[in-house]
Design an enzyme around this catalytic site. Sequence first.
Site, PDB file in Angstrom:
ATOM      1  N   ASP A 203     -46.675 -62.912  32.244  1.00 27.40           N
ATOM      2  CA  ASP A 203     -45.568 -61.983  33.156  1.00 27.40           C
ATOM      3  C   ASP A 203     -45.147 -62.857  34.165  1.00 27.40           C
ATOM      4  O   ASP A 203     -45.803 -63.494  34.982  1.00 27.40           O
ATOM      5  CB  ASP A 203     -46.386 -60.870  33.445  1.00 27.40           C
ATOM      6  N   LYS A 204     -43.940 -61.961  34.697  1.00 27.19           N
ATOM      7  CA  LYS A 204     -43.087 -62.555  35.816  1.00 27.19           C
ATOM      8  C   LYS A 204     -44.299 -62.806  37.165  1.00 27.19           C
ATOM      9  O   LYS A 204     -44.446 -63.606  38.137  1.00 27.19           O
ATOM     10  CB  LYS A 204     -42.004 -61.889  36.411  1.00 27.19           C
TER      11      LYS A 204
END
Length: 290
Positions: free
Chosen positions: A135-136
Site C-alpha cells: 500500500d501507499k
Amino acid sequence: MEFIIDSDFHDVRLDKFLRKTYREIPLSGIFRMLRKGKVKVNGKRKKQDYRLQRGDCVRVWEQSAPSSAPPLLELSKEDQHLARSIIVFEDDDIILCNKPSGLVMHEGSDHVYGMTELIRAYTRNQGFNFVHRIDKMTAGLVIGGKNPQTIRKLSQLIREQIVEKQYVVLVEGVVVKEFFLINTFLKKEHDRVVEQIDGKSGGKEARSEFRVLKRGPGRTLLQARLHTGRTHQLRVQLANIGHPIVGDPKYGKAAREETMFLFSQRLVVSPLNIDFSLAIPGSFERALQQ
C-alpha cells in the site's frame, strides 16, 4: 508476441487486456482473434472472460503491432537520488527496493508516477516490473524482475506461496498472546475489504501468523508473516481482533501519525538464494512508547 502478466493486469479479463494492448484493433477483431485461436494463455485457448493471473503467459499471433509503451520518465536530480537510495539489491535479473511510505506503486489519476515508473526510468528498462505491491502508506521491501522470464518465475513462486514475506507491525493495545494465527476470508467491497466467515460469497482465504516482538504501555510491536497476499490483509485482520495498525486511516483509529506503522522487513526467495532483511525503523520504537 508474448506477454507475461504482472500485477497491473492480475484478475483483468482477457478481452480487456487485449483491447488495451491492441488499441488499433476493433472489438470485433479482438473476438475474431480469440475465436480463431490466435490468442493462447499458457499454451491453451481461453474465452474472452477468462481472468488473467499474475505470471500467465499470453501469446498472440497477429500481424498488427501492439500499442507502443509510454515513454520513460525524464527524471530530475531529486528523482534520480530517490531511485538510487531505494534500490537495496540488484543483479542481472532482479531489483529489490525499500519503498518509502507515501509513494504509490504505480502512476494513477492523482500521481504522476509511482515506484514502477521511477525504477523503469532510472534503469532505462521499460520491461521492468514489480511482481507484488504494498500500500501507499506501507514502507519496506518489494521485488521486481528486469525481464519477462524473471517476472514469470517470481510470479510463479509467489503464486505457489514459496516467497516468504515478513512484516513488522505496530498495533494499538497490548496483545496478550505471544504467538497467534488468523485464518479468515476477505472480499473487496467498493474501497474497503471486509471479512467473511467463509468463501461462499466470493471471499478469498487469507492466512497470517503473528508473534509479539515487544510491548509498550498501550501498543504492541508484532512480527507478521503472510501465507497469502490479499489486499489489505494484515490491516483488516488486525483491526477485526481489536488491534488496528497505528496510523491506519481506513481501518484504524483517527490517525494522529503521518505514516502507517506497517513495514515490509524481510523477503525470502529460497530457489533464487535471496534472503534480505532491513533494520526496523527507529520510528517504530519511539511510537511504541507513546
